[in-house]
Design a protein around this motif. Structure first.
Motif, PDB file in Angstrom:
ATOM      1  N   SER A 173       3.492   2.332  -2.046  1.00 37.15           N
ATOM      2  CA  SER A 173       3.798   2.981  -3.316  1.00 37.15           C
ATOM      3  C   SER A 173       3.599   1.966  -4.437  1.00 37.15           C
ATOM      4  CB  SER A 173       5.238   3.505  -3.298  1.00 37.15           C
ATOM      5  OG  SER A 173       5.501   4.269  -4.442  1.00 37.15           O
ATOM      6  N   THR A 174       4.145   2.252  -5.627  1.00 40.88           N
ATOM      7  CA  THR A 174       4.081   1.267  -6.699  1.00 40.88           C
ATOM      8  C   THR A 174       5.032   0.127  -6.378  1.00 40.88           C
ATOM      9  OG1 THR A 174       5.869   2.211  -8.012  1.00 40.88           O
ATOM     10  CG2 THR A 174       3.650   3.136  -8.351  1.00 40.88           C
ATOM     11  N   SER A 175       4.807  -1.025  -6.985  1.00 49.05           N
ATOM     12  CA  SER A 175       5.641  -2.194  -6.699  1.00 49.05           C
ATOM     13  C   SER A 175       7.102  -1.940  -7.017  1.00 49.05           C
ATOM     14  CB  SER A 175       5.128  -3.398  -7.491  1.00 49.05           C
ATOM     15  OG  SER A 175       3.836  -3.752  -7.066  1.00 49.05           O
ATOM     16  N   ASP A 178       6.539  -6.654  -9.378  1.00 46.47           N
ATOM     17  CA  ASP A 178       6.774  -6.089 -10.714  1.00 46.47           C
ATOM     18  C   ASP A 178       8.265  -6.149 -11.013  1.00 46.47           C
ATOM     19  OD1 ASP A 178       6.792  -4.740 -13.105  1.00 46.47           O
ATOM     20  OD2 ASP A 178       6.258  -2.777 -12.260  1.00 46.47           O
ATOM     21  N   GLY A 227       9.385  -3.826 -14.081  1.00 47.43           N
ATOM     22  CA  GLY A 227       9.387  -2.414 -13.689  1.00 47.43           C
ATOM     23  C   GLY A 227      10.493  -2.097 -12.705  1.00 47.43           C
ATOM     24  N   SER A 228      10.754  -3.045 -11.799  1.00 49.71           N
ATOM     25  CA  SER A 228      11.797  -2.835 -10.795  1.00 49.71           C
ATOM     26  C   SER A 228      13.173  -2.826 -11.422  1.00 49.71           C
ATOM     27  CB  SER A 228      11.710  -3.936  -9.731  1.00 49.71           C
ATOM     28  OG  SER A 228      10.480  -3.870  -9.055  1.00 49.71           O
ATOM     29  N   ASN A 284       0.810  -1.221   0.000  1.00 53.86           N
ATOM     30  CA  ASN A 284       0.000   0.000   0.000  1.00 53.86           C
ATOM     31  C   ASN A 284       0.843   1.271   0.000  1.00 53.86           C
ATOM     32  OD1 ASN A 284      -2.354  -1.462   0.022  1.00 53.86           O
ATOM     33  ND2 ASN A 284      -2.676  -1.320   2.238  1.00 53.86           N
ATOM     34  N   GLU A 329       8.699   0.967  -7.165  1.00 47.40           N
ATOM     35  CA  GLU A 329       9.261   1.935  -6.216  1.00 47.40           C
ATOM     36  C   GLU A 329       9.519   1.298  -4.850  1.00 47.40           C
ATOM     37  OE1 GLU A 329       7.335   6.065  -8.015  1.00 47.40           O
ATOM     38  OE2 GLU A 329       6.199   4.874  -6.576  1.00 47.40           O
TER      39      GLU A 329
END
Length: 973
Positions: free
Chosen positions: A309-311, A331, A334-335, A307, A313
């Protein structure tokens, strides 16, 4: 950005200085070789491959090909270096493990979340107890053994890191996620247990993981669903939550899991989880506490972190905070992208990245991935469910059972002859195994009703009520509380009755109980597993020592560490072959031989029991009551024991009478039965009769003297279909014998010719005489005498003469279809004709029992007359009777007891038992033997005389002694 780089510089400088001060759990014994291997890997890695090492992705063995393709893509495209296997089966996990390892350039670190073993995630694997149960054990060596065995299971399945133990100090009873997963509320107990577990598991070559840092034990929230807040001072955290970690670091725990918590005293940003906090993960954990092992986040799919931030981040923030590995990232693509950008802009340095990668590679070397081998799929089930797992599990449960209260000293239960025991079940789960085991020791009636008043009426005739509180054992998060109705019923039953309450749930359930005043006995068994139920029942009846201690406090009633001690009464324990140094695999040979008995119709059904060193390790029933196969044999069913009656009924009374010098061995027949004075038997001694050396005839067919010599029909002057004053002796169903014939039996024996030569001849006749002598001396019938003196207090409640007076007909195994005397199927009436003519109570025959009860009596002999905390016979008496007195005359018998054959051609035993051993066989197909040297008791019961006594296959095949050979062969040398 410059501030972040400076902090990273300080981070590296501190770690270099801390390394000289702290235990480095990732350092291999061959550190130089380890360093060379790590360098050889990292020097050939791209940036993407280094980033990939930071991820531990969740893999399932119960999902479809699409999921497998996803994991394959993670490994091949994103160079993911670690997997955590989740739900599935060991067989599929082994296959996928080998598949994924084959795809990876650098061997994968395989993680697993198995706090109580592989069962936490996988099917068809062994399930060990939860930490709360282990927290009750006083001996931490057992916890180390437990940790080692879990490590061995992990290693066998290719798992290198197990996310255990939980080291949270569970101070809050309302904690929804830790609870049973904690060793308890004492920081010292938690610490010692966690160190022992870690030591054991890492000895097996599997990395341990201390979780959940800095401490998840005192919260009422679940970080899977929200971000729990801990409003404690640094001082409080340091003294309790951090206490186990400091000592575990000194003990060399390999890794730590950072929790998703909000702790304002450690991190000013209340929304920032501790797992993402540099202040907590680096400054506290690695700088202040000096931890040098792997730092791994808790699952990043949990709401406590997700909850924020984004996965992507969150993943970057976790690395920047000081974590080395990201557990269950959501993610990866993305990571990876975000981390590469962070490397470009300086937020993340290559030194920082390489620092974690090196630690991960060092850990991989430590678990042997420098010499990776695929997981063998052969014998996987057997290896993960081995007999020694059950032995260990038993030790853990036995040592955890805790007595909190024992006002009347009813734990263990004594004086069974004075007890009328009821069992009442509470909770929403079953207590079947508990009840079944209780009934191995005594008559315990299950009593229930939907109405409290009616239940109390039903309980009026009982003087001890055992209440089992049973809650689900599926997983440690299941509800454990009493309902309001149960709390009321508990108090009302306890107000009127002597109660033992046994709690098969979290000890926190007792917080609801308003008063313990009327509860005389209180045990906590912690879990509702089959083993916990069985072993707790054994504890109640004194089969084992009880020494558990409470891992949490229950209000002001029972403090943490409280636990009363209780000691074994030397009643049977029920265990496994390996627990007593025997092979369960070899004992399967019994099943094969019994299968032959049934297939060849040597008998319709069989009971076999084996005990060693006071522990029953094999107790099975086979086949049916008859060849019609309508009713299966149960362990509780009773058989006609035939001549086993001699050593199980008459002999213990004779031994007692000999101790009292009522029937001294030197006494002659005329001394114990004056009516035999001036007969040809007057000088025959008790010792000679018991040794079958008294020149008595083998037997006399008394019944033939009451039949027409031509037709074989029973004469009306001797028999009637109805009972009357004249015809009082019940022979069988609707068949009564003239009471005057009793005197005729003794006259026939008195007048019978003696055998000419004085040599061994097995005879029943002496036991007719012993029966009369005992009854005349003690002025009670033989069946009443032996029941009062032995069976009631022994808990031999499945042993009886005249079984139809005590048992349901469906519980009594039929013997013969009699066509020569009683002309009916004999069920519940003794097969032996002479015993039948004595009303079913003979000194030589008439006793009915199941194998379990026969074994109790034999074990009493084996324990030199002691059983259940009572000394029935003096040890010297047992030794006196278990001795041959006429061996020089080729008599193998002891006094009453049969002994191993002197002539090798005779098959009295397998020829594999010691000279100290003793036992007896019975005409109906029964056999029992005990051996002091090996500690083994063996019982074989069958109705081989069904359909008639011409069925001699069992006798000709020597199958009873062949099974005895299997038992002896099962002893592990």
């Amino acid at each position: 950005m410059q501030k972040r780089i400076f902090l990273l510089f300080l981070f590296n400088v501190f770690l270099l200085s801390a390394q000289a001060q702290s235990v480095d759990p990732l350092r291999a014994t061959d550190a130089a070789a380890q360093q060379i291997w790590v360098d050889s890997i990292i020097n050939n890695m791209t940036v993407e491959e280094k980033i990939g090492q930071l991820f531990m992705v969740q893999a399932y063995s119960n999902l479809d090909a699409k999921h497998e393709k996803t994991i394959t893509n993670m490994i091949e495209k994103y160079h993911v270096g670690n997997l955590i296997f989740m739900q599935g089966t060991p067989e599929k996990q082994a296959k996928l493990n080998n598949k994924y390892q084959e795809l990876s350039k650098v061997p994968l670190m395989i993680g697993f979340d198995g706090e109580w073993g592989l069962d936490m995630r996988l099917k068809n694997v062994y399930k060990f107890p939860w930490n709360m149960t282990l927290g009750a054990i006083r001996d931490n060596n057992l916890v180390e053994e437990f940790g080692k065995r879990i490590g061995e299971h992990c290693k066998r399945l290719g798992i290198h890191m197990n996310f255990a133990p939980v080291v949270d100090v569970n101070i809050n009873p309302e904690n929804p996620i830790i609870g049973n997963r904690s060793f308890g509320e004492s920081k010292e107990n938690v610490t010692q247990k966690a160190i022992a577990f870690t030591r054991g598991m890492q000895q097996a070559g599997v990395l341990a993981n201390a979780k959940h840092f800095p401490g998840h034990g005192d919260t009422a929230s679940d970080s899977h669903h929200t971000l729990p807040v801990l409003n404690f001072t640094k001082e409080r955290l340091d003294s309790i939550e951090l206490y186990p970690y400091k000592r575990m670091f000194d003990a060399g725990v390999a890794s730590v899991m950072t929790a998703h918590l909000s702790i304002p005293s450690l991190e000013q940003d209340p929304a920032l989880p501790t797992s993402l906090s540099y202040n907590v993960t680096t400054k506290l954990l690695q700088e202040k506490l000096g931890f040098l092992g792997l730092v791994i986040t808790d699952g990043l799919n949990m709401k406590g972190a997700a909850n924020y931030s984004t996965s992507a981040e969150i993943d970057l923030a976790a690395i920047l905070a000081g974590n080395d590995m990201l557990l269950i990232p959501q993610d990866v693509p993305g990571s990876v992208k975000l981390m590469k950008n962070a490397l470009k802009n300086g937020m993340l340095t290559e030194e920082r990245l390489e620092h974690s990668v090196r630690k991960i590679l060092r850990a991989k070397y430590l678990v042997g991935l420098n010499k990776y081998k695929p997981v063998s799929e052969d014998n996987l089930q057997a290896d993960l469910n081995a007999p020694k797992d059950e032995v260990l599990h038993r030790k853990l449960i036995k040592n955890s059972i805790t007595i909190l209260k024992n006002t009347n000293g009813d734990i263990p239960v004594r004086n069974l002859e004075k007890r009328k025991i009821a069992y009442v079940s509470m909770g929403d789960s079953k207590g079947t195994h508990f009840v079944n085991m209780l009934q191995n020791y005594a008559k315990v009636d299950v009593v229930s009703d939907k109405n409290l008043a009616t239940l109390q009426q039903k309980l009026e005739k009982y003087n001890l009520v055992i209440i089992g509180f049973h809650k689900s054992n599926d997983h440690p998060w299941k509800g454990y509380k009493f309902t309001n109705k149960e709390l009321v019923w508990l108090q009302e039953i306890a107000r009127e009755k002597n109660v033992i309450l046994d709690v098969f749930a979290s000890p926190y359930s007792l917080l609801q109980v308003k008063s313990f005043t009327n509860i005389e006995g209180l045990l906590v068994s912690y879990q509702n597993s089959k083993l916990a139920q069985e072993l707790s029942a054994q504890a109640i009846f004194g089969a084992l020592d009880v020494n558990g201690k409470l891992p949490v406090s229950i209000k002001n009633e029972f403090g943490e560490g409280h636990g009363l001690l209780a000691y074994s009464l030397k009643r049977f324990e029920y265990s496994t072959p390996e627990d007593v140094g025997m092979s369960s695999l070899v004992l399967e040979g019994i099943d094969k031989r019994v299968d032959t008995i049934l297939k060849q119709k040597m008998a319709p059904g069989v009971q076999v029991l084996v005990a060693r060193h006071g522990k029953v390790i094999y107790n099975k029933s086979f086949g049916y009551h008859t060849h019609s196969k309508k009713l299966k044999v149960k362990n509780s069913d009773v058989y006609d024991l035939a001549s086993l009656t001699k050593i199980l009924a008459s002999l213990p009374l004779i031994m007692k009478a000999e101790e009292e010098q009522v029937l001294p061995l030197s006494a002659s027949l005329k001394d114990i039965l004056p009516s035999f004075k001036n007969s040809n038997k007057e000088k025959v001694t008790v010792k000679e009769i018991l040794s079958h050396f008294g020149r008595l005839k083998a037997w006399i067919p008394f019944y033939k003297g009451t039949q027409d010599s031509v037709t074989g029909r029973n004469l009306s002057k001797f028999y009637s279909k109805k009972k009357s004053d004249k015809y009082q002796i019940k022979i069988a169903q609707n068949l009564y014998m003239n009471k005057s014939y009793q005197d005729s039996i003794y006259k026939y024996i008195k007048d019978a010719d003696q055998r000419e030569s004085k040599r061994y001849k097995y005879s029943d006749l002496g036991y007719y005489l012993f029966k009369k002598a005992l009854e005349d001396t003690y002025h009670k019938p033989l069946n009443t005498l032996v029941d009062e003196e032995f069976y009631q207090s022994l808990g031999a409640n499945r042993t009886s003469y005249l079984p139809l007076e005590k048992f349901r007909k469906s519980e009594i195994i039929p013997t013969e279809k009699d066509t020569y005397y009683r002309n009916q199927l004999l069920q519940g009436y003794v097969h032996d004709m002479g015993a039948a003519m004595q009303g079913g109570v003979g000194g030589h025959a008439g006793l009915f029992a199941n194998a379990n009860d026969v074994a109790k009596i034999m074990q009493m002999y084996l324990q030199k007359g002691e059983y259940g905390g009572r000394q029935y016979l003096y040890p010297e008496t047992v030794e006196k009777f278990n001795k041959r007195y006429f061996q020089d005359k080729k008599v193998r018998r002891g006094l009453g007891f049969d002994k191993p054959q002197l002539n090798p051609k005779v098959k009295a035993t397998c020829g594999c038992v010691s000279e100290e051993s003793f036992g007896h066989s019975g005409f109906t197909g029964t056999y029992t033997w005990a051996d002091p040297q090996s500690g083994i008791v063996y019982v074989f019961l069958s109705n081989r005389v069904y359909p008639n006594m011409d069925n001699r296959g069992l006798v000709r095949s020597n199958m009873r002694t062949k099974i005895q050979q299997v038992i002896q062969d099962a002893i592990i040398k």
